[in-house]
Motif scaffolding. Structure first.
Motif, PDB file in Angstrom:
ATOM      1  N   HIS A  30      -0.263   9.735 -11.593  1.00 30.39           N
ATOM      2  CA  HIS A  30      -0.578   9.048 -10.337  1.00 30.39           C
ATOM      3  C   HIS A  30      -2.015   9.393  -9.973  1.00 30.39           C
ATOM      4  O   HIS A  30      -2.381  10.562  -9.884  1.00 30.39           O
ATOM      5  N   TRP A  31      -2.836   8.357  -9.752  1.00 33.34           N
ATOM      6  CA  TRP A  31      -4.261   8.548  -9.481  1.00 33.34           C
ATOM      7  C   TRP A  31      -4.529   8.552  -7.981  1.00 33.34           C
ATOM      8  O   TRP A  31      -4.045   7.689  -7.243  1.00 33.34           O
ATOM      9  N   PHE A  32      -5.345   9.513  -7.569  1.00 33.59           N
ATOM     10  CA  PHE A  32      -5.834   9.583  -6.191  1.00 33.59           C
ATOM     11  C   PHE A  32      -7.340   9.345  -6.247  1.00 33.59           C
ATOM     12  O   PHE A  32      -8.086  10.147  -6.826  1.00 33.59           O
ATOM     13  N   THR A  33      -7.787   8.251  -5.652  1.00 35.59           N
ATOM     14  CA  THR A  33      -9.158   7.795  -5.868  1.00 35.59           C
ATOM     15  C   THR A  33      -9.990   7.664  -4.603  1.00 35.59           C
ATOM     16  O   THR A  33     -11.195   7.419  -4.700  1.00 35.59           O
ATOM     17  N   ASP A  34      -9.380   7.798  -3.435  1.00 35.35           N
ATOM     18  CA  ASP A  34     -10.145   7.602  -2.197  1.00 35.35           C
ATOM     19  C   ASP A  34      -9.316   8.101  -1.028  1.00 35.35           C
ATOM     20  O   ASP A  34      -8.375   8.860  -1.197  1.00 35.35           O
ATOM     21  N   GLY A  35      -9.672   7.645   0.168  1.00 38.53           N
ATOM     22  CA  GLY A  35      -8.940   8.020   1.368  1.00 38.53           C
ATOM     23  C   GLY A  35      -9.567   9.200   2.087  1.00 38.53           C
ATOM     24  O   GLY A  35     -10.394   9.942   1.538  1.00 38.53           O
ATOM     25  N   THR A  36      -9.163   9.383   3.330  1.00 41.11           N
ATOM     26  CA  THR A  36      -9.619  10.522   4.120  1.00 41.11           C
ATOM     27  C   THR A  36      -8.865  11.776   3.682  1.00 41.11           C
ATOM     28  O   THR A  36      -7.818  11.686   3.019  1.00 41.11           O
ATOM     29  N   PRO A  37      -9.377  12.950   4.043  1.00 40.24           N
ATOM     30  CA  PRO A  37      -8.617  14.163   3.737  1.00 40.24           C
ATOM     31  C   PRO A  37      -7.188  14.113   4.278  1.00 40.24           C
ATOM     32  O   PRO A  37      -6.242  14.537   3.581  1.00 40.24           O
ATOM     33  N   ALA A  38      -7.016  13.618   5.480  1.00 34.42           N
ATOM     34  CA  ALA A  38      -5.662  13.544   6.050  1.00 34.42           C
ATOM     35  C   ALA A  38      -4.772  12.621   5.218  1.00 34.42           C
ATOM     36  O   ALA A  38      -3.586  12.921   4.986  1.00 34.42           O
ATOM     37  N   GLN A  39      -5.325  11.507   4.767  1.00 31.24           N
ATOM     38  CA  GLN A  39      -4.532  10.569   3.970  1.00 31.24           C
ATOM     39  C   GLN A  39      -4.142  11.163   2.624  1.00 31.24           C
ATOM     40  O   GLN A  39      -2.987  11.061   2.198  1.00 31.24           O
ATOM     41  N   VAL A  40      -5.100  11.779   1.942  1.00 24.74           N
ATOM     42  CA  VAL A  40      -4.779  12.311   0.612  1.00 24.74           C
ATOM     43  C   VAL A  40      -3.822  13.489   0.717  1.00 24.74           C
ATOM     44  O   VAL A  40      -2.941  13.654  -0.147  1.00 24.74           O
ATOM     45  N   GLU A  41      -3.940  14.290   1.760  1.00 26.91           N
ATOM     46  CA  GLU A  41      -2.997  15.392   1.931  1.00 26.91           C
ATOM     47  C   GLU A  41      -1.587  14.859   2.146  1.00 26.91           C
ATOM     48  O   GLU A  41      -0.622  15.349   1.520  1.00 26.91           O
ATOM     49  N   ARG A  42      -1.455  13.850   2.979  1.00 26.51           N
ATOM     50  CA  ARG A  42      -0.134  13.273   3.255  1.00 26.51           C
ATOM     51  C   ARG A  42       0.461  12.619   2.001  1.00 26.51           C
ATOM     52  O   ARG A  42       1.630  12.823   1.661  1.00 26.51           O
ATOM     53  N   GLU A  43      -0.363  11.840   1.281  1.00 23.66           N
ATOM     54  CA  GLU A  43       0.141  11.132   0.110  1.00 23.66           C
ATOM     55  C   GLU A  43       0.497  12.097  -1.022  1.00 23.66           C
ATOM     56  O   GLU A  43       1.496  11.905  -1.725  1.00 23.66           O
ATOM     57  N   THR A  44      -0.316  13.128  -1.194  1.00 22.16           N
ATOM     58  CA  THR A  44      -0.025  14.116  -2.234  1.00 22.16           C
ATOM     59  C   THR A  44       1.254  14.871  -1.909  1.00 22.16           C
ATOM     60  O   THR A  44       2.113  15.070  -2.778  1.00 22.16           O
ATOM     61  N   ARG A  45       1.404  15.284  -0.658  1.00 22.80           N
ATOM     62  CA  ARG A  45       2.606  16.023  -0.261  1.00 22.80           C
ATOM     63  C   ARG A  45       3.856  15.165  -0.466  1.00 22.80           C
ATOM     64  O   ARG A  45       4.877  15.653  -0.964  1.00 22.80           O
TER      65      ARG A  45
END
Length: 434
Positions: free
Chosen positions: A86-101
């Protein structure tokens, strides 16, 4: 290229829901399993990787069923049964933290380990097909810190920034980084990311190192050291590329030995990864101009000269003293593409949507290769590499397909089907997924 054209079979409408259930049962949601005990920063051979139930292939399965294409739906259901990154390529820190969790929690609930790709480095891809990334080093480090927080104590494999080392800012063009400031920032960002991610107790980090036909062994080993590979589990190879698995294993073993040579080897060698033999040159070869007497990157039968140099200068070191690696086998079943002689006068972009390729080795952490921790499908099978034009001046159409290719990262059903049909070995449903 001759495109695959599966025979379409019409299903009576009352049978469509049953067909959906039959094809997706057991693949939409991975089977429950007991979580593995915490073994620290290791990747056991029996590791089970997370299967995303809402993947592109799973969605295409439904689309094909609605279109009464049972053959296509079956092929896509087979593809959807296997784990992909699963690739994480952008977003705010809050967004990537939520999506990763969210993702690591879903994986933990199934007793599987997700493969995550962090792909947001500033100046990504030299502003080409996959351009983008964080706006500054500070923004990137805030983003990666949030990414690490999202993983927390969960188990995860992280492939860190594909191409970021093999394609440093200083490599982009003579005017991209004349002072070296951007390259220094890139290395600092990668060091920060390695440290932040490796602090998470269940995370194993593989710092990307390009592929066997890119940087020489010594060059990429030196860059890996500068980027903090000694604090990571190791490095990744062949991401989004097509070179055969055995070539990646061979190259990766050399890189691992070169890292040892320049850090733990003889005192005279410390700091001198640049002295290592490579896929392009070996001091152990005669290098007298006669056939077979020098190393050729395109002729693995000559690679014994580099093997000989490493045997003479490194010997056989225990696997626990060497950096390990993972290999992307998502599209390398047919190996790299060789364009017909004379077709293109410029760079034919063999890395960009080459025709006739196929899926390679299945995802597994039981590779049988001492330093290869896993074969993984890191590139999403069926997503485009970009709008390739084979470097034809002014061209926008890809002559290999007769169309303008989809933008990088866009799902391309026709390519996905070709990759499935050309898979080596032939693709089947993942064990326990049918």
């Amino acid at each position: 290229m001759k495109e695959d054209n599966p025979v379409k079979r019409r299903l009576p409408r009352p049978l469509l829901p049953l067909a959906v259930t039959a094809l997706l049962a057991g693949i939409a949601y991975p089977a429950q399993a007991q979580p593995q005990p915490d073994t620290g920063h290791t990747l056991p051979a029996d590791t089970r990787f997370y299967v995303e139930p809402h993947s592109d292939a799973a969605q295409q399965t439904l689309t094909d069923l609605r279109g009464h294409d049972l053959a296509g739906a079956t092929a896509m259901a087979e593809l959807a049964s296997w784990p992909e990154a699963h690739w994480f390529t952008d977003g705010t820190p809050a967004q990537v933290e939520r999506e990763t969790r969210t993702l690591v929690h879903r994986a933990s609930a199934t007793g599987t380990v997700p493969v995550l790709v962090a792909y947001n480095i500033p100046g990504r891809d030299c502003s080409q097909y996959s351009s983008g990334g964080a706006q500054s080093d500070a923004d990137y480090q805030a983003w990666i810190a949030a990414f690490a927080r999202g993983i927390g104590r969960a188990k995860a494999v992280v492939v860190l920034e594909p191409d970021a080392l093999a394609n440093l800012p200083q490599d982009c063009s003579p005017t991209t980084d004349p002072t070296g400031t951007l390259t220094a920032g890139r290395l600092a960002d990668l060091n920060y990311a390695v440290d932040a991610l490796e602090q998470q107790p269940g995370t194993v980090v593989y710092l990307d190192a390009g592929n066997s036909h890119w940087q020489s062994v010594g060059a990429i080993a030196q860059r890996l050291l500068q980027a903090g590979v000694e604090h990571a589990q190791g490095f990744s190879l062949n991401v989004s590329n097509f070179f055969a698995t055995d070539l990646a294993d061979h190259y990766g073993t050399w890189v691992s030995n070169c890292l040892w040579f320049a850090t733990k080897g003889p005192a005279y060698a410390h700091g001198h990864a640049d002295w290592c033999a490579s896929q392009y040159y070996s001091p152990s070869a005669p290098n007298d101009g006669l056939p077979g007497d020098s190393v050729n990157a395109d002729d693995p039968s000559t690679w014994h000269w580099t093997d000989q140099w490493f045997q003479q200068n490194v010997g056989s070191q225990p696997a626990d003293q060497l950096a390990h690696f993972v290999v992307d086998t998502s599209r390398n079943g047919q190996g790299a593409w060789t364009p017909p002689a004379g077709r293109y006068t410029g760079d034919p972009q063999i890395w960009c949507n080459p025709p006739g390729r196929g899926i390679g080795d299945r995802p597994t952490a039981d590779t049988g290769v001492p330093l290869a921790d896993a074969y993984l499908w890191i590139k999403t099978v069926g997503q485009s590499d970009g709008q390739c034009n084979r470097n034809i001046p002014g061209g926008t159409v890809d002559p290999e397909y007769g169309i303008v290719d989809p933008p990088a990262g866009t799902w391309w059903p026709e390519q996905a089907l070709t990759l499935v049909h050309n898979a080596v070995p032939a693709l089947t449903f993942a064990p326990g997924r049918r």
